[in-house]
Design an enzyme around this catalytic site. Structure first.
Site, PDB file in Angstrom:
ATOM      1  N   ILE A  64       0.830  -1.218   0.000  1.00 19.11           N
ATOM      2  CA  ILE A  64       0.000   0.000   0.000  1.00 19.11           C
ATOM      3  C   ILE A  64       0.864   1.268   0.000  1.00 19.11           C
ATOM      4  CG2 ILE A  64      -0.265   0.369   2.505  1.00 19.11           C
ATOM      5  CD1 ILE A  64      -3.311   0.592   1.982  1.00 19.11           C
ATOM      6  N   ASN A 119      11.520  -8.906   7.231  1.00 12.92           N
ATOM      7  CA  ASN A 119      11.898  -8.221   8.465  1.00 12.92           C
ATOM      8  C   ASN A 119      11.411  -9.054   9.643  1.00 12.92           C
ATOM      9  OD1 ASN A 119      13.006  -5.934   7.154  1.00 12.92           O
ATOM     10  ND2 ASN A 119      10.968  -5.056   6.891  1.00 12.92           N
ATOM     11  N   GLY A 124      12.279  -3.310  11.630  1.00  7.79           N
ATOM     12  CA  GLY A 124      11.312  -2.667  10.746  1.00  7.79           C
ATOM     13  C   GLY A 124      10.025  -3.426  10.544  1.00  7.79           C
ATOM     14  N   GLN A 125       9.826  -4.531  11.268  1.00  7.63           N
ATOM     15  CA  GLN A 125       8.565  -5.269  11.093  1.00  7.63           C
ATOM     16  C   GLN A 125       7.427  -4.526  11.773  1.00  7.63           C
ATOM     17  OE1 GLN A 125       8.490  -9.366  12.480  1.00  7.63           O
ATOM     18  NE2 GLN A 125       6.562  -9.789  11.413  1.00  7.63           N
ATOM     19  N   HIS A 128       5.771 -11.921   6.036  1.00  7.55           N
ATOM     20  CA  HIS A 128       5.615 -11.467   4.652  1.00  7.55           C
ATOM     21  C   HIS A 128       6.979 -11.243   4.047  1.00  7.55           C
ATOM     22  CE1 HIS A 128       5.455  -8.071   7.471  1.00  7.55           C
ATOM     23  NE2 HIS A 128       6.180  -7.418   6.577  1.00  7.55           N
ATOM     24  N   HIS A 134       8.883  -9.022   1.288  1.00  4.74           N
ATOM     25  CA  HIS A 134       8.837  -7.889   0.363  1.00  4.74           C
ATOM     26  C   HIS A 134       9.579  -8.271  -0.920  1.00  4.74           C
ATOM     27  CE1 HIS A 134       7.785  -4.659   3.384  1.00  4.74           C
ATOM     28  NE2 HIS A 134       8.327  -5.523   4.224  1.00  4.74           N
TER      29      HIS A 134
END
Ligand code: 5GP
Ligand code: ZN
Length: 113
Positions: free
Chosen positions: A32, A86, A92-93, A99, A101
């Site tokens: 997003i 992450n 940074g999670q 997931h 990236h």
């Protein structure tokens, strides 16, 4: 499905996402808030909180996520790309459903900041 989990809801179709790939086990959808011209996420439909939570029984699923993400990247016109998982807030999670990236379409510096 874990009821309070955003990505479980996306996997279940309860929250819309721009899907690029889906099968019985996983889903790829555009991020997003893209950080590159091509930026999408690959998630398993099974709720696993983070990479540290990957069990021995998940090994083939995670391998297939990497293979599928690479294939979808090439289908979206990029041959150079980065796959990132992450683990933990300090890394940074922000969403605690594992997931991967997939980022590409611009030059990517290394090491990451
Ligand atoms: P993390 O920071 O946990 O590694 O990555 C989570 C990613 O999920 C972020 O890049 C963020 O932009 C993306 N994201 C968060 N909420 C949503 C959403 O509702 N829909 C989509 N498509 N991406 C989301
Ligand atoms: Zn979940």
């Amino acid at each position: 499905m874990t009821t309070d989990c955003l990505f479980c809801k996306i996997a279940a179709g309860d929250i819309p996402a721009e899907k690029l790939y889906e099968d019985g086990e996983m889903l790829a959808f555009r991020d997003i808030a893209p950080q590159a011209p091509v930026h999408f996420l690959v998630i398993p439909k099974k709720h696993i909180a983070d990479p540290a939570g990957i069990g021995a029984e998940d090994e083939s699923l995670i391998g297939r996520m990497m293979r599928t993400g690479s294939q979808v990247a090439r289908e979206n016109g990029i041959s150079d790309f980065r796959l990132v998982f992450n683990n933990g807030a300090g890394a940074g999670q922000t969403v605690f459903h594992i997931h991967m990236h997939v980022l590409g379409g611009r030059s990517l510096g290394w090491p990451p900041g």
